[in-house]
Design a protein around this motif. Sequence first.
Motif: not given
Lengths: 439, 439
Positions: A213, A217, A261-264, A266, B191-192, B206, B214, B306, B336
Amino acid sequence: MEQEELNTLIQFLKMPSVSATGEGIEETANYLKETVERVLGVKAYVEKTKGHPVVYSEINVKAKKTLLVYNHYDVQPVDPLNEWKYGPFSATVEDGKIYARGASDNKGTLMARLFAIKHLLDKNELGVNVKLLYEGEEEIGSINLEDYIERNANKLKADSVIMEGAGLDAKGRPQIVLGVKGLLYVELVLDYGMRDLHSSNAPIVRNPCIDLMKIIDSLVDSNGRVLIDGFYDDIRELSIEEKELIRKYDINVEELKANLGFKEIKYEEKEKIAEALLTYPTCNVDGFECGYTGKGSKTIVPHKAFAKLDFRLVPNQDPYKIFELLKKHLQKVGFKGEIITHGFEYPVRTSPNSAVVKAMIESAKKVYKVEPQVIPNSAGTQPMGLFVNKLGIKDAVSAIGVGGYHSNAHAPNENIKIEDYFKAISHTEEFLRIYSNIS
Amino acid sequence: MEQEELNTLIQFLKMPSVSATGEGIEETANYLKETVERVLGVKAYVEKTKGHPVVYSEINVKAKKTLLVYNHYDVQPVDPLNEWKYGPFSATVEDGKIYARGASDNKGTLMARLFAIKHLLDKNELGVNVKLLYEGEEEIGSINLEDYIERNANKLKADSVIMEGAGLDAKGRPQIVLGVKGLLYVELVLDYGMRDLHSSNAPIVRNPCIDLMKIIDSLVDSNGRVLIDGFYDDIRELSIEEKELIRKYDINVEELKANLGFKEIKYEEKEKIAEALLTYPTCNVDGFECGYTGKGSKTIVPHKAFAKLDFRLVPNQDPYKIFELLKKHLQKVGFKGEIITHGFEYPVRTSPNSAVVKAMIESAKKVYKVEPQVIPNSAGTQPMGLFVNKLGIKDAVSAIGVGGYHSNAHAPNENIKIEDYFKAISHTEEFLRIYSNIS
């Protein structure tokens, strides 16, 4: 004549040719060879590769210019079968549409181009030499295409190449895509031991999951900026024309968001989204796994972790050079694992002023009577880079597609409108006519 | 007499009692109840829990002190069955050893303690009240023990508790373990969206995999130092006696390294390894998954990632307080997602000067004629913290085990030496004698 053109397509669609399983591949390659010979009256060849065969043919009219036409005769698997209204290889016609796996991607396009060439040959008006290259492995990543192209580099020489992959947008405008992003795909593996340990040992051993990770990163920041030294150095600036095309790229933001279908997402503004999709190179994690991933809890220090990463590249980033920079970075940050590569693809962005693009735009306007959507490059990757980099073909373009927003490519109930098939025939015919006369 | 003690154990070992599958659990609980009643002449009870039952009994000799004796009658599954020399429930005797699942962990220990109590009762020399608590779910994480203990807090009151889990080290010295590390186990889920996206969308969304990495990166540095504010604040300093015990903890470094099978371990010196294992709290990643983890490549932005994390804690870190600090940290770094908890366990470190420990050391010396290995706490976790924190029992110790380095606990061919079974009976008897007279 029109009936023959439709029947030949339907017959082609009734033949399964699933490259992932091999179902019907051989029969379809042979049928395609015979169809080329019957329709165009030239010799065609089923040529071996290390995988599924290529079907190849040449129409030499002793013109100055030569065009390479790339399509594929293989299709995606049909799962989930129970979601299809009609059998995926029944080629059922309903309400002016044909339903069949491969109708949109891309048997309809392949056949439309073939009949356009026939029209010109019949009228003795074909002003460009044509080489037809039909691949059988596009849907499984064109895994043997590079080898085939390298072995047949002389035979395949051409001035331009037209690819598949474009279609009609939601407003019915033909898309003309001038390039692709490149790709570097790597897998990083860290393996510290023979088996997972009880996590009471966590104080005395390193955890490969945490270490990997931290490596990832170090590759990319939380805004998506790639942190590899030199990663951005070779990117060429966009020309004024390209900037203008991006500005005009008509993305329906609400529709895009709904589709993703993603919540946000960019960015909110259309121009910014277009700029990001088409011109930002990325470092993306496709997958990561280590240790226990079942239900509930298990207390272990995993012995192994791996990550799959793709880098999407833009002109003039070279996937092989980026790989060298990546290796240098990994060494610098102390990565002590294995690096496996799964793919190198060159980015391409053909000039909007090239003959092939100008002819494509002009013919599209004439047939569809709208402004085509001209896109400097796709957000994704296609084997276009192989033709440009391995064969030295200067100009490449993806255009003339029979599929639209309703077409369900790669999904159940794939379909095309019959009228779009005939328009694609007209478009190809106009394109060939204009291309042969343009400089 | 000795023959009866051996036969009763062998009969107990012939009864499967696999908590993971439930096989034989009820029969074994009933057999154990009857055995306690037959051997000690007291009433015993099979008591319901939300899972497998507890077997409970009390021997009240109207002494001042009360000792709680904790064991479990359940065993690990037997897979892989084909690696066993004899049937795992055949309890075959060969060369002075008994081979059976559960012989070491921990039916042998349970039965040895029972017969030691009988010896003292027969001679009218039992000087301490004893409460016997036999769990049936230790091998599946004691999932209903906390609830049982809370519901029976009054009944279970005691001055000290002896746990199972210790044994004989490679040099045959009895281990006396004065505590356990605590544990906080959490799962973090990001979960986005509804589905994975083609990775050509990487510039505009994202990636939850990168974001979760991160987050984890912000929790622990590359040397294993936990970066949560206040994480180390409540740790109590080691006493001089505890430091001395750690210094004397006899770890065979080469053997440890060979057993772990990791290429590297963090420390080379015995004392440093002991200090780390016993006194360093940790943040460990037990598992992580996102996206495509099959063979080869797939180009996606995963919608979900996860991670499973365990924190091992030391006195006086409180798992519930650490969880609050973790939540605060996650909020600070912008996490989040969802936080799922899989366990809270308190750390315990009983004073080497407590009566139960002093009696355990003295009796061990007398029976085994060597210096026992006294360890301030194990590197792992056990339900010991429940007894100390939920019941307010001040002193707890894990000791009197019949298993040794050869015993293959949790593995095929689990076994104990018959002589170690009889030594454990003597050890328990001596311990009870000394404990009842010590203050």
